[in-house]
Motif scaffolding. Structure first.
Motif, PDB file in Angstrom:
ATOM      1  N   HIS A   1       0.858  -1.188   0.000  1.00  0.00           N
ATOM      2  CA  HIS A   1       0.000   0.000   0.000  1.00  0.00           C
ATOM      3  C   HIS A   1       0.888   1.230   0.000  1.00  0.00           C
ATOM      4  O   HIS A   1       1.601   1.505   0.976  1.00  0.00           O
ATOM      5  N   GLU A   2       0.863   1.976  -1.096  1.00  0.00           N
ATOM      6  CA  GLU A   2       1.684   3.186  -1.212  1.00  0.00           C
ATOM      7  C   GLU A   2       1.079   4.301  -0.378  1.00  0.00           C
ATOM      8  O   GLU A   2      -0.143   4.507  -0.369  1.00  0.00           O
ATOM      9  N   LYS A   3       1.936   5.061   0.319  1.00  0.00           N
ATOM     10  CA  LYS A   3       1.460   6.145   1.184  1.00  0.00           C
ATOM     11  C   LYS A   3       2.244   7.416   0.877  1.00  0.00           C
ATOM     12  O   LYS A   3       3.467   7.388   0.742  1.00  0.00           O
ATOM     13  N   ASN A   4       1.519   8.518   0.770  1.00  0.00           N
ATOM     14  CA  ASN A   4       2.104   9.846   0.659  1.00  0.00           C
ATOM     15  C   ASN A   4       1.638  10.652   1.874  1.00  0.00           C
ATOM     16  O   ASN A   4       0.467  11.050   1.964  1.00  0.00           O
ATOM     17  N   LEU A   5       2.540  10.864   2.833  1.00  0.00           N
ATOM     18  CA  LEU A   5       2.182  11.524   4.075  1.00  0.00           C
ATOM     19  C   LEU A   5       2.044  13.036   3.872  1.00  0.00           C
ATOM     20  O   LEU A   5       2.489  13.592   2.867  1.00  0.00           O
TER      21      LEU A   5
ATOM     22  N   GLN B   1      -5.614  -2.012   5.967  1.00  0.00           N
ATOM     23  CA  GLN B   1      -5.002  -1.215   7.025  1.00  0.00           C
ATOM     24  C   GLN B   1      -4.364  -2.150   8.063  1.00  0.00           C
ATOM     25  O   GLN B   1      -4.822  -3.276   8.261  1.00  0.00           O
TER      26      GLN B   1
ATOM     27  N   HIS C   1       7.238  10.025   1.053  1.00  0.00           N
ATOM     28  CA  HIS C   1       6.669   9.010   0.167  1.00  0.00           C
ATOM     29  C   HIS C   1       7.138   7.633   0.625  1.00  0.00           C
ATOM     30  O   HIS C   1       8.341   7.379   0.720  1.00  0.00           O
TER      31      HIS C   1
END
Length: 473
Positions: free
Chosen positions: A133-137, A378, A142
């Motif tokens: 799961h890619e996340k950009n905070l 999640q 990144h």
């Protein structure tokens, strides 16, 4: 009053499989105008209809004119599955299959079924196709979700065949080799435009594979100076260029699957794994999994492989000639059709003790695409606690016989593998069983051993048949 129109010049190249034997693929310049601009990107397979025109030349003494095609229509022919490609029957089959207990085992033995064994490697490729799961905070950080895999082993251990299978099954995949690629060829190059004389950027293999898979064969043959160029791509997933007055940052959000041979050609068991690998820790830490594939001299195993190969050569029916890659063979309606879930397998082409339930290539593609687009698991508190304890234990283990350095990136590797396993079951929450499965995969890759044998993987090296499977894409 002047009216300005958008226009774009592209170069259309003949498909390599349709090129005449012994000749290079031919190419022609295409002019795209108005709404056709940016309808395709480098690496796409397209069908273009247009008008062939000759351009006026300043040097009229030669009598030669440059030609191009003014496009009227551009239709992409890529292997991407659109949202309307799933029928109601497909969705019902996918959801019913996800509830089975043997999802991982069935999907694993359906990946490259013509290859005998390599169960853990096939499982890792399956998780790589699903991805994390890619996340950009919010602070701009990144966190990549793509999984990178390196397969290192003796010659003739089906490493390149596994890469070829990934090329066939992945929606977007770019293939290259270590010796035939340079650093700029993998990332991006600055060239000069023939018409205007201005500097421009040309995308490399990893930029073209954005949101896809980049397969690098003969990874150990790459020069050190060229290998350094992909360090940024494999972790930050961007390519930064500062050359000839051009300062740009290109996206290269791709998974890297590489195959390599040991330093000494054959794996030397008297040396440590790090001495056999011969790659710097700064590069190895960017690979999530590293599998060492050995060609062991075991009479029973050799007999099983030889029986499998001879059975395929003697009993396999001839497959029909492959259709043109990326082109539809159906000249009728474009309505979506339900994918066949299982393929028929000749009982003589599988091992005596093996099950004959093999998934079709179309169903695997649709299952992977459906899981990637609809599931975003999640992390649960139980799984987070399990991963934290396992990471602390892993850091304290003996470093002499490990294949990968254990760093903070290893912690993210466990999270990505657990998330991909939850995606495979179409779950919305990463549980303890997903974390345990990810830890087993990581322990097998690092120490060639498992914490506990996973329930879903049964390493049966029975032969598999890939009838009606080889041309799947």
């Amino acid at each position: 009053m002047s009216e300005y129109l958008d226009h774009q010049m592209i170069s259309l190249q003949e498909m390599p499989e349709r090129a005449p034997p012994g000749q290079l693929p031919r190419s022609i310049e295409i002019l795209l105008e108005n709404d056709l601009v940016d309808t395709c990107k480098p690496g796409d397979r397209v069908q273009i209809a247009g008008i062939h025109r000759a351009l006026p030349s300043k040097n009229t003494s030669s009598g030669m004119f440059n030609t191009l095609v003014v496009a009227n229509h551009c239709r992409p022919c890529t292997k991407e599955l659109a949202s309307d490609a799933f029928t109601r029957e497909d969705v019902e089959n996918i959801k019913a299959f996800a509830k089975r207990d043997d999802v991982v085992a069935t999907m694993t033995k359906s990946l490259a079924p013509s290859i005998c064994g390599h169960t853990h490697e096939k499982t890792a490729l399956l998780l790589m196709l699903l991805g994390g799961h890619e996340k950009n905070l919010k602070n701009g950080t990144h966190l990549r979700g793509d999984i990178n895999i390196l397969m290192l082993g003796d010659p003739s251990t089906a490493k390149s065949q596994l890469l070829r299978f990934v090329l066939r099954i992945a929606p977007l995949a770019v293939s290259t080799t270590g010796r035939g690629s340079s650093g700029v060829g993998l990332t991006a190059a600055v060239t000069t435009d023939d018409e205007t004389g201005e500097r421009r950027l040309e995308a490399g293999a990893m930029v073209l594979a954005d949101r896809g898979v980049c397969c690098v064969d003969e990874f150990d043959k790459m020069l050190d100076a060229d290998r350094v160029a992909i360090h940024e791509v494999m972790e930050q997933q961007t390519v930064t260029i500062s050359k000839a007055g051009i300062h740009a940052s290109l996206n290269a959000r791709c998974s890297v699957v590489a195959a390599a041979n040991p330093v000494y050609g054959q794996y030397d068991t008297s040396r440590t794994p790090m001495q056999n690998i011969g790659l710097p820790d700064s590069l190895l830490s960017r690979f999530d999994l590293l599998f060492i594939i050995l060609d062991k001299k075991d009479p029973d195993h050799d007999r099983k492989i030889s029986k499998h190969v001879l059975r395929m050569h003697s009993l396999r029916r001839t497959a029909p000639p492959p259709a043109m890659v990326g082109m539809s063979t159906d000249s009728g309606s474009t309505a979506a059709r339900a994918a066949q879930m299982f393929i028929r397998v000749d009982a003589q082409l599988v091992a005596e003790d093996a099950e004959t339930e093999i998934l079709s290539a179309d169903f695997i593609k649709k299952y992977i695409q459906y899981a990637k687009t609809t599931s975003a698991p999640q992390m649960s508190e139980e799984a987070a606690s399990k991963i934290s304890q396992a990471y602390a234990t892993l850091r304290g283990k003996n470093e002499e016989y490990r294949t990968l350095p254990v760093t903070a990136r290893t912690l993210e590797t466990i999270i990505r593998l657990a998330t991909a396993h939850a995606k495979l079951h179409l779950r919305g929450l990463v549980g303890v069983e997903d974390a345990e499965f990810a830890l087993n995969m990581l322990y097998y890759a690092i120490f060639k051993d498992e914490v506990a044998p996973p329930k879903e993987i049964e390493d049966n090296d029975g032969a598999r048949d890939d009838e009606d499977f080889g041309g799947g894409g």
